[in-house]
Write an enzyme that holds these catalytic residues in place. Structure first.
Site, mmCIF file in Angstrom:
data_model
loop_
_atom_site.group_PDB
_atom_site.id
_atom_site.type_symbol
_atom_site.label_atom_id
_atom_site.label_comp_id
_atom_site.label_asym_id
_atom_site.label_seq_id
_atom_site.Cartn_x
_atom_site.Cartn_y
_atom_site.Cartn_z
ATOM 1 N N GLN A 19 0.810 -1.218 0.000
ATOM 2 C CA GLN A 19 0.000 0.000 0.000
ATOM 3 C C GLN A 19 0.840 1.263 0.000
ATOM 4 O O GLN A 19 0.318 2.355 -0.256
ATOM 5 C CB GLN A 19 -0.936 0.003 1.212
ATOM 6 C CG GLN A 19 -0.202 0.175 2.546
ATOM 7 C CD GLN A 19 -1.120 -0.002 3.743
ATOM 8 O OE1 GLN A 19 -1.657 -1.082 3.959
ATOM 9 N NE2 GLN A 19 -1.298 1.060 4.511
ATOM 10 N N CYS A 56 -5.250 0.506 3.695
ATOM 11 C CA CYS A 56 -5.322 -0.917 4.030
ATOM 12 C C CYS A 56 -6.727 -1.460 3.865
ATOM 13 O O CYS A 56 -6.917 -2.626 3.495
ATOM 14 C CB CYS A 56 -4.821 -1.145 5.450
ATOM 15 S SG CYS A 56 -5.754 -0.221 6.712
ATOM 16 N N HIS A 114 -6.009 -1.282 11.694
ATOM 17 C CA HIS A 114 -5.419 -1.815 10.465
ATOM 18 C C HIS A 114 -6.306 -2.929 9.913
ATOM 19 O O HIS A 114 -6.719 -3.825 10.652
ATOM 20 C CB HIS A 114 -4.017 -2.349 10.747
ATOM 21 C CG HIS A 114 -3.236 -2.707 9.526
ATOM 22 N ND1 HIS A 114 -3.154 -1.901 8.411
ATOM 23 C CD2 HIS A 114 -2.498 -3.822 9.225
ATOM 24 C CE1 HIS A 114 -2.392 -2.480 7.491
ATOM 25 N NE2 HIS A 114 -1.991 -3.644 7.956
#
Length: 476
Positions: A281, A287, A423
């Site tokens: 990324q 993410c 995340h």
């Protein structure tokens, strides 16, 4: 960070010269320490250039003592014995040298004190002091007949960084070596010396953080130097994580039906062709997009038999419900894919790592989804659904991931609490290593992080909130 952290005892004041504040002197194992040998070789080269060829070349006979001190770099204090070789040992000597050669049985020995200042991360060395005199009896090499007189080889950068357990009495010296290895391994460079020294200090603090996480981990994970070791915690969070996961409520989704059959002891969708390669990324908090495209890739494979790498950039550019590199929610991303009409391939809409104007084309749609579901928070039920239906989009607290290298991570719950998820990743399988159960998680930070891009997290304790936001697209 939620635990007290001890800084390494390293003084790194800004400025160009070696006369700045210093740390304590440390003894080195003179004959074996590669850094001491490297410094002695540099001092010998400098001495030889200054002395010219008078009396023949000088060779290193012995390093009698070596010390090191951190002074905006490393300063080496070396007591050495040099052997001044006779011209007879050189190629091309003439008959005029014959008389001298008749009496040249042993080389002349001189004792020298050298001080070498080094900044290895800048590839810079300087001989700052040199004092030499004829060697006294106690300073002489006792037998030169069998002595290897070749110059010591240059110290080599290790292929793997030194493990944290190796940092002991010579911690500051090894810190510099670790930092130099880090710069080479991850191709890092900084705008100037001041920034380099700042990053070195952050690197030192992060080593101590990693050591603390290592001591508190309950699994088999190894923590240490990673590609993120020169970033502060705030920099890491802002560049690579997704704070919106914990701040915004997820869009309501219908609950997924859980299979009644108990899951097998282990399963891995990588072995069944449902997972594309590791992606990166970059410095973008996208993410959420990688987690969702990974899930859709698996769903399309299971329903259509074709594994297609899908475009995260389409979501970064065209998903009006989320915030591109500023973060987003998987639940929003599913809805955006439905509204857009599907996803293009990675090849047609390649990843750039920053928001651009939307260039989505319905004529290039490669896959579509029909809806999305929320999956149970029970880990046994998560495993059962995964085995039957494919990889799952999940979110977790990335507390331990900045310094994760390998093994099964199992941080204490208080340090990796489930209400601070930040995340999004892809759950692709599970199993056991030895007696340690794990989840296999596909991350989006490239192959040069973790275990070839994968994170292995302890299974059975809802570690780091991995069960709090599990979802999947539905392809009919």
């Amino acid at each position: 960070m939620l635990v007290p952290l001890l800084l390494l005892g390293v003084l790194l004041p800004a400025g160009p010269g070696p006369a700045l504040g210093a740390g304590a002197l440390r003894e080195l194992e003179a004959a074996r320490d590669p850094a001491a040998l490297e410094a002695a070789r540099f001092a010998l080269d400098s001495y030889s250039r200054a002395a010219g060829q008078r009396g023949g070349p000088a060779r290193l006979g012995a390093i009698r003592r070596a010390q090191a001190q951190v002074v905006n770099g490393i300063k080496y204090y070396l007591d050495v014995t040099l052997l001044l070789m006779s011209p007879c040992s050189q190629d091309g000597f003439t008959n005029q040298d014959a008389a001298n050669c008749e009496n040249s049985v042993e080389p002349e020995q001189i004792a020298c004190h050298f001080e070498v200042w080094s900044q290895p991360w800048m590839d810079r060395k300087r001989l700052v002091k040199q004092e030499c005199h004829p060697a006294e009896p106690l300073e002489k090499v006792q037998s030169t007949a069998s002595l290897e007189l070749e110059e010591p080889a240059r110290a080599k950068i290790p292929e793997e960084p030194v493990r944290l357990e190796a940092l002991s009495q010579n911690a500051s010296i090894q810190l510099i070596s670790l930092f130099k290895d880090f710069l080479v391994t991850y191709k890092k460079s900084y705008k100037d010396e001041r920034e380099t020294e700042r990053r070195l200090q952050i690197f030192a603090e992060n080593l101590e953080k990693a050591r603390t996480i290592q001591e508190l981990d309950q699994g088999t994970a190894e923590y240490g130097v990673t590609k993120f070791s020169d970033l502060t915690e705030d920099e890491f969070r802002s560049l690579y994580l997704n704070p919106l996961l914990a701040k915004l409520p997820a869009r309501p989704m219908k609950p997924a039906a859980i299979p009644s059959d108990p899951p097998p002891a282990e399963w891995d969708w990588r072995e069944h062709g449902a997972v594309t390669g590791i992606k990166d990324q970059g410095m973008c908090g996208s993410c959420w997009a990688f987690s969702v495209t990974g899930n859709v890739e698996g769903q399309w494979f299971l329903r259509r038999g074709s594994l297609v790498s899908l475009s995260e950039q389409e979501l970064v550019d065209c998903d009006g419900l989320d915030h591109a590199c500023g973060g987003g929610l998987p639940s929003n991303a599913y809805e955006a894919i439905e509204q857009l009409g599907g996803l293009e391939t990675e090849g047609d809409y390649s990843y750039e790592g920053h928001k651009q104007s939307c260039s989505f084309s319905t004529s290039k749609v490669a896959v579509y989804i029909n809806s999305s579901v929320e999956i149970s928070r029970d880990e046994t039920e998560i495993a059962a659904w995964l085995v039957k239906n494919g990889p799952i989009s999940i979110a977790l607290n990335a507390f331990a991931m900045q310094f994760y290298r390998r093994g099964v991570s199992h941080p204490f719950r208080l340090l990796c609490n489930p209400w601070m998820i930040d995340h999004a990743v892809l759950l692709v399988g599970y199993g056991t290593r030895g007696r340690t159960p794990f989840w296999a998680i596909k991350n989006s930070w490239g192959k040069n992080w973790g275990e070839q891009g994968y994170y292995y997290l302890y299974r059975g304790s809802r570690a780091c909130g991995m069960n709090t936001m599990c979802s999947s697209a539905v392809v009919d």
